[in-house]
Design a protein around this motif. Structure first.
Motif, PDB file in Angstrom:
ATOM      1  N   VAL A 186      15.450 -20.992  20.640  1.00 23.93           N
ATOM      2  CA  VAL A 186      14.170 -21.192  19.918  1.00 23.93           C
ATOM      3  C   VAL A 186      14.320 -22.313  18.894  1.00 23.93           C
ATOM      4  CG1 VAL A 186      12.358 -20.019  18.615  1.00 23.93           C
ATOM      5  CG2 VAL A 186      13.726 -18.722  20.236  1.00 23.93           C
ATOM      6  N   LEU A 187      15.510 -22.425  18.300  1.00 25.53           N
ATOM      7  CA  LEU A 187      15.741 -23.499  17.322  1.00 25.53           C
ATOM      8  C   LEU A 187      15.517 -24.873  17.956  1.00 25.53           C
ATOM      9  CD1 LEU A 187      18.960 -22.453  15.326  1.00 25.53           C
ATOM     10  CD2 LEU A 187      16.627 -22.629  14.456  1.00 25.53           C
ATOM     11  N   VAL A 188      15.934 -25.008  19.213  1.00 25.80           N
ATOM     12  CA  VAL A 188      15.762 -26.298  19.896  1.00 25.80           C
ATOM     13  C   VAL A 188      14.270 -26.599  20.040  1.00 25.80           C
ATOM     14  CG1 VAL A 188      16.210 -27.552  22.047  1.00 25.80           C
ATOM     15  CG2 VAL A 188      17.966 -26.065  21.101  1.00 25.80           C
ATOM     16  N   VAL A 189      13.480 -25.580  20.352  1.00 23.38           N
ATOM     17  CA  VAL A 189      12.033 -25.771  20.486  1.00 23.38           C
ATOM     18  C   VAL A 189      11.452 -26.235  19.149  1.00 23.38           C
ATOM     19  CG1 VAL A 189       9.834 -24.683  21.111  1.00 23.38           C
ATOM     20  CG2 VAL A 189      11.954 -23.914  22.200  1.00 23.38           C
ATOM     21  N   LEU A 190      11.831 -25.537  18.085  1.00 27.52           N
ATOM     22  CA  LEU A 190      11.299 -25.863  16.762  1.00 27.52           C
ATOM     23  C   LEU A 190      11.716 -27.265  16.328  1.00 27.52           C
ATOM     24  CD1 LEU A 190      11.904 -22.434  15.002  1.00 27.52           C
ATOM     25  CD2 LEU A 190       9.694 -23.580  15.133  1.00 27.52           C
ATOM     26  N   ALA A 191      12.990 -27.584  16.526  1.00 27.74           N
ATOM     27  CA  ALA A 191      13.507 -28.886  16.075  1.00 27.74           C
ATOM     28  C   ALA A 191      12.821 -30.043  16.795  1.00 27.74           C
ATOM     29  CB  ALA A 191      15.013 -28.950  16.300  1.00 27.74           C
ATOM     30  N   ALA A 237       8.783 -15.636  14.894  1.00 26.34           N
ATOM     31  CA  ALA A 237       9.027 -14.271  15.385  1.00 26.34           C
ATOM     32  C   ALA A 237      10.036 -14.310  16.530  1.00 26.34           C
ATOM     33  CB  ALA A 237       7.724 -13.641  15.854  1.00 26.34           C
ATOM     34  N   GLY A 238       9.934 -15.352  17.353  1.00 24.60           N
ATOM     35  CA  GLY A 238      10.899 -15.523  18.446  1.00 24.60           C
ATOM     36  C   GLY A 238      12.316 -15.711  17.919  1.00 24.60           C
ATOM     37  N   LEU A 239      12.413 -16.437  16.791  1.00 25.34           N
ATOM     38  CA  LEU A 239      13.731 -16.628  16.156  1.00 25.34           C
ATOM     39  C   LEU A 239      14.326 -15.276  15.739  1.00 25.34           C
ATOM     40  CD1 LEU A 239      13.703 -19.626  13.639  1.00 25.34           C
ATOM     41  CD2 LEU A 239      15.153 -19.306  15.629  1.00 25.34           C
ATOM     42  N   VAL A 240      13.480 -14.444  15.123  1.00 23.81           N
ATOM     43  CA  VAL A 240      13.972 -13.130  14.676  1.00 23.81           C
ATOM     44  C   VAL A 240      14.393 -12.297  15.894  1.00 23.81           C
ATOM     45  CG1 VAL A 240      13.399 -11.034  13.407  1.00 23.81           C
ATOM     46  CG2 VAL A 240      12.434 -13.208  12.693  1.00 23.81           C
ATOM     47  N   LEU A 241      13.546 -12.325  16.934  1.00 30.21           N
ATOM     48  CA  LEU A 241      13.900 -11.585  18.160  1.00 30.21           C
ATOM     49  C   LEU A 241      15.216 -12.094  18.729  1.00 30.21           C
ATOM     50  CD1 LEU A 241      10.740 -11.148  20.406  1.00 30.21           C
ATOM     51  CD2 LEU A 241      12.230  -9.378  19.508  1.00 30.21           C
ATOM     52  N   GLY A 242      15.348 -13.417  18.705  1.00 33.97           N
ATOM     53  CA  GLY A 242      16.566 -14.034  19.229  1.00 33.97           C
ATOM     54  C   GLY A 242      17.799 -13.662  18.439  1.00 33.97           C
ATOM     55  N   GLU A 243      17.602 -13.318  17.160  1.00 28.68           N
ATOM     56  CA  GLU A 243      18.736 -12.852  16.351  1.00 28.68           C
ATOM     57  C   GLU A 243      19.137 -11.435  16.750  1.00 28.68           C
ATOM     58  OE1 GLU A 243      20.702 -14.207  13.891  1.00 28.68           O
ATOM     59  OE2 GLU A 243      19.860 -16.083  14.585  1.00 28.68           O
ATOM     60  N   LEU A 244      18.137 -10.662  17.184  1.00 26.71           N
ATOM     61  CA  LEU A 244      18.435  -9.281  17.597  1.00 26.71           C
ATOM     62  C   LEU A 244      19.055  -9.226  18.986  1.00 26.71           C
ATOM     63  CD1 LEU A 244      15.195  -7.475  16.390  1.00 26.71           C
ATOM     64  CD2 LEU A 244      17.442  -7.347  15.356  1.00 26.71           C
ATOM     65  N   GLY A 247      16.887 -23.332  26.256  1.00 28.14           N
ATOM     66  CA  GLY A 247      16.277 -23.933  25.067  1.00 28.14           C
ATOM     67  C   GLY A 247      15.629 -25.262  25.409  1.00 28.14           C
ATOM     68  N   MET A 248      16.318 -26.056  26.229  1.00 30.44           N
ATOM     69  CA  MET A 248      15.763 -27.360  26.615  1.00 30.44           C
ATOM     70  C   MET A 248      14.485 -27.188  27.434  1.00 30.44           C
ATOM     71  SD  MET A 248      19.411 -29.159  27.486  1.00 30.44           S
ATOM     72  CE  MET A 248      18.804 -30.687  28.182  1.00 30.44           C
ATOM     73  N   LEU A 249      14.521 -26.245  28.374  1.00 25.32           N
ATOM     74  CA  LEU A 249      13.345 -26.014  29.219  1.00 25.32           C
ATOM     75  C   LEU A 249      12.171 -25.478  28.388  1.00 25.32           C
ATOM     76  CD1 LEU A 249      12.399 -26.050  32.207  1.00 25.32           C
ATOM     77  CD2 LEU A 249      12.982 -23.643  32.298  1.00 25.32           C
ATOM     78  N   MET A 250      12.485 -24.554  27.481  1.00 23.74           N
ATOM     79  CA  MET A 250      11.434 -23.995  26.621  1.00 23.74           C
ATOM     80  C   MET A 250      10.818 -25.097  25.759  1.00 23.74           C
ATOM     81  SD  MET A 250      13.587 -20.559  25.716  1.00 23.74           S
ATOM     82  CE  MET A 250      12.797 -20.039  24.229  1.00 23.74           C
ATOM     83  N   ALA A 251      11.663 -25.999  25.257  1.00 28.01           N
ATOM     84  CA  ALA A 251      11.169 -27.094  24.416  1.00 28.01           C
ATOM     85  C   ALA A 251      10.280 -28.032  25.221  1.00 28.01           C
ATOM     86  CB  ALA A 251      12.350 -27.855  23.820  1.00 28.01           C
ATOM     87  N   ILE A 252      10.725 -28.341  26.443  1.00 28.03           N
ATOM     88  CA  ILE A 252       9.920 -29.231  27.289  1.00 28.03           C
ATOM     89  C   ILE A 252       8.577 -28.574  27.612  1.00 28.03           C
ATOM     90  CG2 ILE A 252       9.761 -30.078  29.657  1.00 28.03           C
ATOM     91  CD1 ILE A 252      12.423 -31.234  29.413  1.00 28.03           C
ATOM     92  N   GLY A 253       8.628 -27.267  27.897  1.00 33.53           N
ATOM     93  CA  GLY A 253       7.388 -26.545  28.170  1.00 33.53           C
ATOM     94  C   GLY A 253       6.455 -26.574  26.965  1.00 33.53           C
ATOM     95  N   TYR A 254       7.027 -26.499  25.771  1.00 36.73           N
ATOM     96  CA  TYR A 254       6.186 -26.470  24.575  1.00 36.73           C
ATOM     97  C   TYR A 254       5.593 -27.850  24.268  1.00 36.73           C
ATOM     98  CZ  TYR A 254       4.444 -25.853  19.904  1.00 36.73           C
ATOM     99  OH  TYR A 254       3.603 -25.827  18.823  1.00 36.73           O
ATOM    100  N   ARG A 255       6.466 -28.857  24.263  1.00 39.03           N
ATOM    101  CA  ARG A 255       6.008 -30.169  23.791  1.00 39.03           C
ATOM    102  C   ARG A 255       5.505 -31.084  24.906  1.00 39.03           C
ATOM    103  NH1 ARG A 255       9.224 -34.421  24.268  1.00 39.03           N
ATOM    104  NH2 ARG A 255       9.122 -35.331  22.175  1.00 39.03           N
ATOM    105  N   GLY A 256       6.017 -30.834  26.160  1.00 39.94           N
ATOM    106  CA  GLY A 256       5.694 -31.747  27.253  1.00 39.94           C
ATOM    107  C   GLY A 256       6.378 -33.091  27.041  1.00 39.94           C
ATOM    108  N   VAL A 257       6.161 -34.010  27.978  1.00 38.86           N
ATOM    109  CA  VAL A 257       6.707 -35.362  27.826  1.00 38.86           C
ATOM    110  C   VAL A 257       5.564 -36.338  28.064  1.00 38.86           C
ATOM    111  CG1 VAL A 257       8.354 -37.057  28.690  1.00 38.86           C
ATOM    112  CG2 VAL A 257       8.987 -34.646  28.611  1.00 38.86           C
TER     113      VAL A 257
END
Lengths: 451, 384
Positions: B62-67, B38-45, B176-186
């Motif tokens: 958002v793609l960076v988070v998903l990848a 849903a974030g991807l769709v929002l990001g397209e808008l 995108g990098m920060l969002m990915a780090i927040g999602y996955r952690g290290v």
């Protein structure tokens, strides 16, 4: 955008010194009890706070500002709480007063006050955060709820000193200042919450991640600065246009600005939002733009115009519509701005209200200004004319809005109260294209009109 | 449907779908995947609008988070689903060809993001430490830039790496990098799950808002200038469309002459407004024959009163010392004269150029005449 430092009133100096000394004493007390905070984190977060204070973002027209400093201070609260050294957050707050333009001008009061307000907010947040340690370390989203309390403590601690400074400075009512600052307070909350998360990331992953959040904020700030520059350019260009217009038609000097002002009065009475007020201002300022194509000789002709000349002058309305229609945000207003469409029509609920507003503001200014062909009418006569034609020619709600707004402001326009009339020898009753002689006693009736 | 309504619709549907996914698969990642889709769709808008009608969508973040956090088939599922929904939401936007092109570009960017992240992650030995994770995320963001810039050039989608584009890309990449780090952690640290992308998108949304305001203000300003440029034409003082044609031609000449982007912008403003002063002159009704020198002087003086248009005023008045800017002055005069000859006097284009070329050498610099010829040739080859 560039922040500036206003001259600092002397009567505030004592208050600022006291506030700063109190917060510094609080920090010293905390150090005595809990020990000194880690130097590396203190230097890094202090530097970031100073950086943040120089890179706030102000949203024009909305009395909102976003400062990365709020985030940095909240991150400091989390980072120093980890070592149980809450003084670190207060010290970072005190460092936030180091605003370079203020240092350059040696406005020490400003520096002390800002340091004190940020420090006070950070101290309040740090103490609240420490008292909620169990809840704030819970998983999200529960922790976010718990974090609302230290965020609120920060805002209260910060803004209390700010509000008191206003009270000390100008003797203004506490309530008025709070109402004025309310949007500002609300805008800080999400950034405060974000700061807590940033603090957690700092503790988990080190300071590198801080850069990732600072970058988009700086870019947002840069774009806002560019936006402000473009907006200023736009305003200046429209100002030039008005200047050129009034150079052509000296009989209507100051007319566009006055129409814009009256239109704003009406818009504010009707509770327009800032963006809509801005569109209305442009529409009002540019409502006569089509006069640019009318030959100067016709605009400045003393006495009555021939029917052919009058038709030539009337072309300016069509041209105004064409020109304004070229501008996206004015197109809905422009399409309904031709005089054939601005007469009030109660059966057309989809008609935008802005052209009605501009028409009333235009007519009111035309009636209350002296022109080469007649003297200004009195304000009472103008109000009476607007009310007489309300519902027939003018939008009734807009008429009342203008009258209420003018009366509440205690302003007087028209005969005897004109600001910049240069036509002392104008006849009392009307001649020419907008004589309005019917509005004087014992004159044959005619329809009122704008310029 | 307005964009605001589309955004609200996506938020509501995303929330409902994510909640259902959570209920159906409470121990899995279906809910996070749904929210991110849903974030991807929002990001397209919501895109950062750039100069020249280009735009960088927030969905790249958002793609960076998903990848960085999902398997290939999960990634494909989310990306394809989101892009198909986006196509439906864009149904009223521009042409079908444009929508298909954008769909293709987005899929290419998504593929590059995943490949770059996985490749870089493998190269750094899949070490769960801050620096290697950041490197892999940066590689994913860099691949997005590469593909997007290439596609923009290939399909003429706008200047995605012009001045404003560079900042936009930086904002999207860092967020995108920060969002990915927040999602996955290290290595288990700093992980806040779906709240990471949600909360750490705030600065990016602030940047988006700033880009929107700037884009809107820039467009309004440009349109106001164009509306002003119309005044002499609507008053019958110059042929209709003169200002716009001269601006297009002079701008092309300015670029061919190697003027800086700022000088080209000033030249364009000057070209649009170079007859404006004529509306302030006293002339007998219905009579022609205003002195062009007077128009130039009055317009130049008028614009020099306005800070942002001072340079344009100087170009119109010919009051410049810098040799490059002298070329701008000549480009404006030559473009205007060419338009007068071809439109007002109906002289065929090649004859008009020939007559301008044969003017005494002190009138027009040879380089400016060559630029005119090249600009006209380019226009013909572009079918305009």
């Amino acid at each position: 955008m560039k922040q500036t430092v206003a001259p600092f009133p002397r009567q505030l100096a004592l208050y600022c010194a006291l506030a700063f000394a109190s917060v510094a004493a609080l920090a010293a007390g905390m150090i005595a009890v809990q020990g000194a905070p880690a130097a590396v984190s203190l230097l890094l977060l202090g530097a970031l706070a100073v950086f943040g204070i120089h890179h706030g973002v102000v949203v024009p027209g909305k009395r909102l500002s976003f400062s990365p400093n709020v985030m940095v201070l909240m991150a400091a609260v989390v980072v120093f709480d980890n070592d149980r050294t809450a003084a670190g957050a207060v010290l970072v707050g005190l460092a936030s007063g180091l605003f370079l333009p203020a240092l350059g001008k040696r406005t020490w009061g400003w520096i002390l006050l800002n340091g004190a307000t940020w420090g006070c907010g950070a101290g309040a947040a740090a103490l609240t955060y420490a008292s909620l340690r169990g809840a704030t370390s819970a998983a999200l989203p529960l922790a976010l709820l718990a974090l609302l309390l230290p965020a609120a403590a920060f805002i209260i601690g910060n803004e209390t000193l700010v509000v008191l400074s206003y009270v000390v400075e100008g003797g203004r009512a506490f309530k008025d200042i709070v109402v004025e600052l309310a949007p500002q307070l609300a805008s800080q909350l999400p950034f405060a919450l974000l700061g807590f998360l940033l603090g957690r990331l700092y503790l988990s992953l080190g300071p590198t991640v801080m850069v990732l959040i600072i970058v988009p904020i700086l870019i947002a700030r840069e774009m806002f600065a560019s936006y402000m520059r473009v907006k200023e350019s736009h305003d200046e260009t429209v100002g030039m246009l008005i200047h050129a217009l009034e150079a052509k038609d000296r009989y209507t000097s100051g007319h566009s600005e006055r129409v814009a002002e009256y239109a704003r009065y009406i818009g504010e009475e009707l509770n327009f939002m800032p963006a809509r007020l801005e569109r209305l201002r442009f529409a009002a300022l540019m409502h006569d733009i089509g006069k640019l194509v009318v030959p100067n000789q016709l605009l400045n002709k003393p006495g009555r115009l021939t029917p052919e000349e009058f038709a030539h002058v009337r072309v300016h309305e069509k041209v105004s519509v064409q020109m304004l229609s070229h501008i996206d945000f004015l197109r809905p207003i422009a399409a309904a701005s031709h005089s054939d469409n601005t007469k009030f029509d109660p059966d057309d609920p989809d008609h935008p209200i802005e052209p009605y507003i501009v028409m009333i503001a235009d007519a009111y200014d035309a009636m209350t200004s002296t022109r080469a062909y007649r003297k200004a009418l009195s304000q009472d006569v103008a109000f009476r004319e607007l009310r007489d034609k309300a519902g027939i020619q003018f939008h009734p709600a807009c008429v009342e809005a203008l009258i209420v707004a003018v009366e509440r402001r205690g302003e007087k326009h028209g005969a005897g109260f004109e600001r910049d009339s240069e036509f002392d020898n104008a006849p009392v009753a009307g001649l020419g294209s907008a004589g309005l002689g019917d509005l004087l006693e014992n004159e044959p009736s005619r329809t009122s009109s704008g310029s | 449907m307005t964009r605001r309504r589309r955004v609200v619709l996506v938020c509501v549907l995303g929330l409902v779908a994510g909640t259902i996914a959570h209920l159906v698969d409470s121990n899995g990642r279906a809910d996070a995947l749904t929210f991110l889709a849903a974030g991807l769709v929002l990001g397209e808008l919501l895109a950062l609008r750039l100069e020249d009608r280009g735009a960088l969508p927030l969905s790249y973040a958002v793609l960076v988070v998903l990848a960085s956090s999902f398997s290939l088939h999960e990634y494909l599922f989310a990306v394809l689903g989101a892009e198909l929904v986006s196509i439906l939401l864009r149904i009223t936007d521009r042409s079908r060809g444009w929508r298909i092109t954008i769909f293709g570009v987005r899929l290419a960017v998504a593929a590059a993001t995943y490949a770059a992240y996985q490749g870089a992650w493998h190269l750094v030995g899949e070490r769960e430490q801050v620096a290697p994770v950041l490197c892999a995320l940066a590689a994913a963001a860099g691949a997005q830039l590469l593909v997007d810039v290439t596609a923009s050039k290939l399909f003429r989608l706008g200047a995605s790496f012009a001045a404003r584009g560079r900042l936009a890309w930086l904002a999207i990449a860092s967020s995108g990098m920060l969002m990915a780090i927040g999602y996955r952690g290290v290595n288990g640290h700093g992980r806040v799950g779906i709240w990471g992308p949600l909360l750490f998108s705030t600065p990016l949304l602030a940047a988006w808002y700033a880009f929107e305001r700037l884009d809107s203000a820039t467009r309004s300003y440009r349109q106001t200038i164009e509306a002003l440029a119309m005044a002499p034409e609507l008053g019958g003082m110059v042929p209709p469309g003169h200002a716009e044609r001269v601006a297009t031609l002079a701008t092309a000449m300015g670029e061919l002459l190697g003027l800086s982007p700022g000088d080209v912008r000033d030249l364009e403003m000057a070209a649009l407004l170079h007859h404006l002063g004529q509306v302030t002159l006293d002339d007998p009704v219905g009579e022609r024959g205003v002195d062009p020198a007077e128009v130039t002087a009055v317009t130049g003086a008028m614009l020099r009163e306005i800070r942002p248009l001072v340079a344009a005023g100087e170009i119109i008045a010919g009051d410049v010392d810098d040799p490059k800017r002298r070329l701008a002055v000549q480009a404006l005069r030559l473009a205007s004269e060419y338009d007068d000859l071809t439109v007002r006097d109906h002289v065929p284009g090649d004859l008009a150029v020939e007559s301008l070329r044969s003017a005494p050498s002190y009138v027009y610099d040879e380089r400016v005449v060559v630029a005119l010829e090249r600009a006209l040739r380019d226009r013909i080859s572009a079918g305009r």
